[in-house]
Design a protein around this motif. Structure first.
Motif, PDB file in Angstrom:
ATOM      1  N   VAL A  57       0.868  -1.176   0.000  1.00 46.60           N
ATOM      2  CA  VAL A  57       0.000   0.000   0.000  1.00 46.60           C
ATOM      3  C   VAL A  57       0.908   1.229   0.000  1.00 46.60           C
ATOM      4  CG1 VAL A  57      -1.886   1.223   1.150  1.00 46.60           C
ATOM      5  CG2 VAL A  57      -1.733  -1.275   1.315  1.00 46.60           C
ATOM      6  N   PRO A  58       1.263   1.767  -1.166  1.00 48.43           N
ATOM      7  CA  PRO A  58       2.187   2.917  -1.230  1.00 48.43           C
ATOM      8  C   PRO A  58       1.491   4.207  -0.817  1.00 48.43           C
ATOM      9  CG  PRO A  58       1.429   2.360  -3.418  1.00 48.43           C
ATOM     10  CD  PRO A  58       0.848   1.315  -2.500  1.00 48.43           C
ATOM     11  N   PHE A  59       2.295   5.168  -0.349  1.00 43.46           N
ATOM     12  CA  PHE A  59       1.713   6.436   0.063  1.00 43.46           C
ATOM     13  C   PHE A  59       1.699   7.452  -1.080  1.00 43.46           C
ATOM     14  CE2 PHE A  59       6.188   7.336   0.855  1.00 43.46           C
ATOM     15  CZ  PHE A  59       6.313   8.670   0.504  1.00 43.46           C
ATOM     16  N   GLU A  60       2.380   7.136  -2.184  1.00 42.30           N
ATOM     17  CA  GLU A  60       2.337   7.988  -3.375  1.00 42.30           C
ATOM     18  C   GLU A  60       2.584   7.114  -4.595  1.00 42.30           C
ATOM     19  OE1 GLU A  60       6.869   9.684  -3.553  1.00 42.30           O
ATOM     20  OE2 GLU A  60       5.399  10.871  -2.468  1.00 42.30           O
ATOM     21  N   MET A  61       2.937   7.729  -5.710  1.00 42.84           N
ATOM     22  CA  MET A  61       3.137   6.988  -6.944  1.00 42.84           C
ATOM     23  C   MET A  61       4.088   5.813  -6.726  1.00 42.84           C
ATOM     24  SD  MET A  61       2.462   6.759 -10.200  1.00 42.84           S
ATOM     25  CE  MET A  61       3.131   6.126 -11.738  1.00 42.84           C
ATOM     26  N   ALA A  62       3.609   4.602  -6.980  1.00 45.53           N
ATOM     27  CA  ALA A  62       4.400   3.404  -6.711  1.00 45.53           C
ATOM     28  C   ALA A  62       5.262   3.040  -7.909  1.00 45.53           C
ATOM     29  CB  ALA A  62       3.471   2.248  -6.375  1.00 45.53           C
ATOM     30  N   ASN A  63       6.472   2.612  -7.634  1.00 47.67           N
ATOM     31  CA  ASN A  63       7.357   2.084  -8.667  1.00 47.67           C
ATOM     32  C   ASN A  63       7.820   0.707  -8.235  1.00 47.67           C
ATOM     33  OD1 ASN A  63       8.019   5.302  -8.698  1.00 47.67           O
ATOM     34  ND2 ASN A  63       7.977   4.414 -10.738  1.00 47.67           N
ATOM     35  N   TYR A  64       7.849  -0.214  -9.157  1.00 45.48           N
ATOM     36  CA  TYR A  64       8.264  -1.567  -8.816  1.00 45.48           C
ATOM     37  C   TYR A  64       8.829  -2.259 -10.052  1.00 45.48           C
ATOM     38  CZ  TYR A  64       3.823  -2.854 -11.000  1.00 45.48           C
ATOM     39  OH  TYR A  64       2.792  -3.001 -11.898  1.00 45.48           O
ATOM     40  N   LEU A  65       9.580  -3.322  -9.796  1.00 45.54           N
ATOM     41  CA  LEU A  65      10.129  -4.151 -10.862  1.00 45.54           C
ATOM     42  C   LEU A  65      10.172  -5.587 -10.361  1.00 45.54           C
ATOM     43  CD1 LEU A  65      11.631  -4.546 -13.608  1.00 45.54           C
ATOM     44  CD2 LEU A  65      13.757  -4.167 -12.347  1.00 45.54           C
ATOM     45  N   VAL A  66       9.654  -6.509 -11.151  1.00 43.97           N
ATOM     46  CA  VAL A  66       9.737  -7.931 -10.849  1.00 43.97           C
ATOM     47  C   VAL A  66      10.653  -8.570 -11.886  1.00 43.97           C
ATOM     48  CG1 VAL A  66       8.487 -10.093 -10.547  1.00 43.97           C
ATOM     49  CG2 VAL A  66       7.399  -7.937  -9.897  1.00 43.97           C
ATOM     50  N   THR A  67      11.763  -9.125 -11.449  1.00 49.47           N
ATOM     51  CA  THR A  67      12.676  -9.787 -12.382  1.00 49.47           C
ATOM     52  C   THR A  67      12.233 -11.239 -12.597  1.00 49.47           C
ATOM     53  OG1 THR A  67      14.182 -10.444 -10.603  1.00 49.47           O
ATOM     54  CG2 THR A  67      14.577  -8.316 -11.641  1.00 49.47           C
ATOM     55  N   HIS A  68      12.482 -11.753 -13.779  1.00 46.08           N
ATOM     56  CA  HIS A  68      12.080 -13.115 -14.165  1.00 46.08           C
ATOM     57  C   HIS A  68      10.582 -13.328 -13.902  1.00 46.08           C
ATOM     58  CE1 HIS A  68      16.296 -14.107 -14.731  1.00 46.08           C
ATOM     59  NE2 HIS A  68      16.560 -13.704 -13.515  1.00 46.08           N
ATOM     60  N   GLU A  69       9.825 -12.289 -14.197  1.00 45.10           N
ATOM     61  CA  GLU A  69       8.394 -12.309 -13.869  1.00 45.10           C
ATOM     62  C   GLU A  69       7.639 -13.408 -14.615  1.00 45.10           C
ATOM     63  OE1 GLU A  69       4.727  -9.044 -13.700  1.00 45.10           O
ATOM     64  OE2 GLU A  69       6.569  -8.598 -14.812  1.00 45.10           O
ATOM     65  N   LYS A  70       7.812 -13.479 -15.915  1.00 50.38           N
ATOM     66  CA  LYS A  70       7.069 -14.455 -16.710  1.00 50.38           C
ATOM     67  C   LYS A  70       7.538 -15.872 -16.445  1.00 50.38           C
ATOM     68  CE  LYS A  70       5.886 -11.276 -20.474  1.00 50.38           C
ATOM     69  NZ  LYS A  70       6.001 -11.002 -21.936  1.00 50.38           N
ATOM     70  N   GLU A  71       8.872 -16.048 -16.350  1.00 49.77           N
ATOM     71  CA  GLU A  71       9.397 -17.394 -16.138  1.00 49.77           C
ATOM     72  C   GLU A  71       8.928 -17.999 -14.820  1.00 49.77           C
ATOM     73  OE1 GLU A  71      13.077 -15.057 -17.592  1.00 49.77           O
ATOM     74  OE2 GLU A  71      11.078 -14.581 -16.837  1.00 49.77           O
ATOM     75  N   ARG A  72       8.719 -17.170 -13.808  1.00 48.23           N
ATOM     76  CA  ARG A  72       8.331 -17.676 -12.487  1.00 48.23           C
ATOM     77  C   ARG A  72       6.828 -17.545 -12.237  1.00 48.23           C
ATOM     78  NH1 ARG A  72      12.463 -19.373 -13.720  1.00 48.23           N
ATOM     79  NH2 ARG A  72      14.504 -18.877 -12.836  1.00 48.23           N
ATOM     80  N   GLY A  73       6.103 -17.054 -13.230  1.00 49.98           N
ATOM     81  CA  GLY A  73       4.653 -16.986 -13.098  1.00 49.98           C
ATOM     82  C   GLY A  73       4.159 -16.005 -12.056  1.00 49.98           C
ATOM     83  N   LYS A  78      -3.624  -4.847  -9.363  1.00 53.03           N
ATOM     84  CA  LYS A  78      -3.727  -3.503  -8.812  1.00 53.03           C
ATOM     85  C   LYS A  78      -5.170  -3.175  -8.477  1.00 53.03           C
ATOM     86  CE  LYS A  78       0.067  -1.746 -11.701  1.00 53.03           C
ATOM     87  NZ  LYS A  78       0.473  -0.707 -12.693  1.00 53.03           N
ATOM     88  N   ASP A  79      -5.348  -2.394  -7.407  1.00 50.91           N
ATOM     89  CA  ASP A  79      -6.642  -1.775  -7.129  1.00 50.91           C
ATOM     90  C   ASP A  79      -6.388  -0.315  -6.774  1.00 50.91           C
ATOM     91  OD1 ASP A  79      -5.872  -1.631  -4.424  1.00 50.91           O
ATOM     92  OD2 ASP A  79      -6.759  -3.589  -3.986  1.00 50.91           O
ATOM     93  N   LYS A  80      -7.383   0.375  -6.237  1.00 46.26           N
ATOM     94  CA  LYS A  80      -7.242   1.811  -5.995  1.00 46.26           C
ATOM     95  C   LYS A  80      -6.177   2.123  -4.936  1.00 46.26           C
ATOM     96  CE  LYS A  80     -11.950   3.087  -7.334  1.00 46.26           C
ATOM     97  NZ  LYS A  80     -13.232   3.718  -6.893  1.00 46.26           N
ATOM     98  N   ARG A  81      -6.007   1.233  -3.971  1.00 50.18           N
ATOM     99  CA  ARG A  81      -5.118   1.535  -2.853  1.00 50.18           C
ATOM    100  C   ARG A  81      -3.821   0.734  -2.858  1.00 50.18           C
ATOM    101  NH1 ARG A  81      -6.212   0.272   2.055  1.00 50.18           N
ATOM    102  NH2 ARG A  81      -4.876   1.916   2.888  1.00 50.18           N
ATOM    103  N   SER A  82      -3.802  -0.394  -3.502  1.00 52.89           N
ATOM    104  CA  SER A  82      -2.665  -1.279  -3.305  1.00 52.89           C
ATOM    105  C   SER A  82      -2.270  -2.023  -4.577  1.00 52.89           C
ATOM    106  CB  SER A  82      -2.984  -2.296  -2.204  1.00 52.89           C
ATOM    107  OG  SER A  82      -4.031  -3.160  -2.636  1.00 52.89           O
ATOM    108  N   ILE A  83      -1.115  -2.694  -4.476  1.00 52.06           N
ATOM    109  CA  ILE A  83      -0.627  -3.577  -5.527  1.00 52.06           C
ATOM    110  C   ILE A  83      -0.297  -4.912  -4.861  1.00 52.06           C
ATOM    111  CG2 ILE A  83       1.064  -3.904  -7.356  1.00 52.06           C
ATOM    112  CD1 ILE A  83       1.614  -0.937  -7.284  1.00 52.06           C
ATOM    113  N   THR A  84      -0.762  -6.001  -5.447  1.00 47.51           N
ATOM    114  CA  THR A  84      -0.538  -7.321  -4.876  1.00 47.51           C
ATOM    115  C   THR A  84       0.245  -8.185  -5.856  1.00 47.51           C
ATOM    116  OG1 THR A  84      -2.618  -7.177  -3.636  1.00 47.51           O
ATOM    117  CG2 THR A  84      -1.637  -9.368  -3.887  1.00 47.51           C
ATOM    118  N   PHE A  85       1.255  -8.873  -5.328  1.00 49.69           N
ATOM    119  CA  PHE A  85       2.100  -9.751  -6.132  1.00 49.69           C
ATOM    120  C   PHE A  85       1.932 -11.176  -5.605  1.00 49.69           C
ATOM    121  CE2 PHE A  85       3.980  -5.572  -5.655  1.00 49.69           C
ATOM    122  CZ  PHE A  85       4.239  -5.189  -6.960  1.00 49.69           C
ATOM    123  N   THR A  86       1.614 -12.104  -6.484  1.00 41.86           N
ATOM    124  CA  THR A  86       1.422 -13.493  -6.063  1.00 41.86           C
ATOM    125  C   THR A  86       2.135 -14.440  -7.017  1.00 41.86           C
ATOM    126  OG1 THR A  86      -0.641 -13.659  -7.336  1.00 41.86           O
ATOM    127  CG2 THR A  86      -0.833 -13.010  -5.024  1.00 41.86           C
TER     128      THR A  86
END
Length: 353
Positions: A57-73, A78-86
């Protein structure tokens, strides 16, 4: 009926998907006041991860990077308040001898805030480079006696710029102390004596005290090199034993140090010599964990990259000179034992001592 201290209830349970040998990594919630600098969350571990779940739940504009995202599934929601990674059933990461850094092998989630509001990589790194070069220029501002200080350094006569740059390096290495290598006792005593003084703020102070941090010494060298007529710029580098510079990761916090690159104005960028002044290594030699990688070259025109070569094997040698003798009774006696270390190995021994 009434309970007693000896009454107890024995309960048994099982978590879904758990079997013999499984590792249970308990979930948790973390909350803190203040800003987030740079978060690094490994998705892959030494063991198979049955289920990965991370909600931010970021307090302002969120920046993120997931490496090997596709290979690891890895799935990002995203929703209005948060970003979820599973992710589910993520295989373990295996460290192999002489392999790349672990962070390059495993899937990692990086979360951070980009305070520049520049989100196009080319423009972002140009901004960082220009800002860093301006810092060097500001370091030189108002130093009317900088040329006079340079005149005190014995440099070769003539127009050989490379010879002057090397002589300048050798003189500063021998005559300006790197305060990063002071003993803890000395740092503490000086901190008590000078607790009301500000840290070095300019070329003048470093020159006056003939001492400064490694970064300040490199800034001073770059300032002198520019007066001599060289192209001199700061180079941001990453410890390659930990990770590499990732241009997709829009934050300068991924860098570990700054070195200096110099060349003659007429030479191409391929001829830049990267210098690790303050490390104790000779001219043109760089600590091994900053070699064999690309560094961010910071110029007033923007960002570029420079590849830092490794030391040659013969530059890092250790020579043992042992003299032995025998007493009258035949007992073996070591007369002397001398070790001479050069290059990376010599630096390691010197810093350790």
């Amino acid at each position: 009926g009434a309970s007693s201290m000896t009454d107890y209830v024995k309960l048994k349970g099982a978590l879904p998907g758990i079997e013999a040998g499984a590792v249970i990594d308990y979930g948790y919630m973390f909350q803190a006041d203040g800003g987030l600098g740079f978060g690094k969350i490994p998705i892959q571990r030494d063991y198979e991860v049955r289920k990965f779940y991370f909600r931010w739940v970021p307090f302002e504009m969120a920046n993120y990077l997931v490496t090997h995202e596709k290979e690891r599934g890895v799935v990002t929601t995203k929703d209005k308040r948060s970003i979820t990674f599973t992710a589910e059933n993520v295989p373990p990461v295996v460290d192999e001898p002489f392999g790349p850094p672990r962070s390059e092998l495993q899937s990692v989630l990086y979360i951070y805030y980009n305070l520049t509001e520049i989100y196009e990589p080319r423009k972002f790194w140009d901004f960082v480079a220009e800002k860093t070069d301006k810092f060097l220029s500001d370091f030189m501002k108002g130093e009317t006696k900088l040329q006079e200080a340079l005149d005190e350094i014995p440099l070769p006569e003539g127009d050989d710029l490379k010879a002057k740059l090397k002589a300048l390096y050798d003189w500063m290495d021998a005559n300006i102390e790197n305060t990063d290598y002071r003993t803890s006792e000395r740092r503490e005593s000086e901190a008590r004596a000078d607790q009301d003084d500000d840290d070095f703020e300019s070329v003048r102070q470093v020159w006056k005290d003939k001492a400064g941090t490694a970064t300040q010494i490199r800034l001073l060298y770059a300032a002198f090199a520019r007066i001599l007529g060289a192209d001199a710029h700061m180079v941001a580098v990453v410890d390659r034993s930990e990770s590499y510079w990732d241009a997709r990761l829009l934050t300068g916090l991924q860098f570990d140090d700054f070195l200096v690159a110099v060349k003659a104005p007429s030479e191409p960028n391929e001829d830049y010599v990267v210098l690790d002044l303050g490390s104790g290594l000779p001219y043109g030699k760089v600590r091994w964990w900053y070699s064999m990688i690309r560094g961010l070259l910071c110029t007033e025109e923007g960002a570029s990259s420079v590849t830092i070569p490794p030391l040659e094997a013969e530059d890092s040698t250790t020579v043992y000179d042992v003299k032995i003798g025998f007493e009258d009774d035949g007992e073996l006696v070591v007369r002397s034992w001398t070790m001479t270390a050069a290059g990376q190995w010599g630096r390691s021994e010197r810093v350790y001592l």
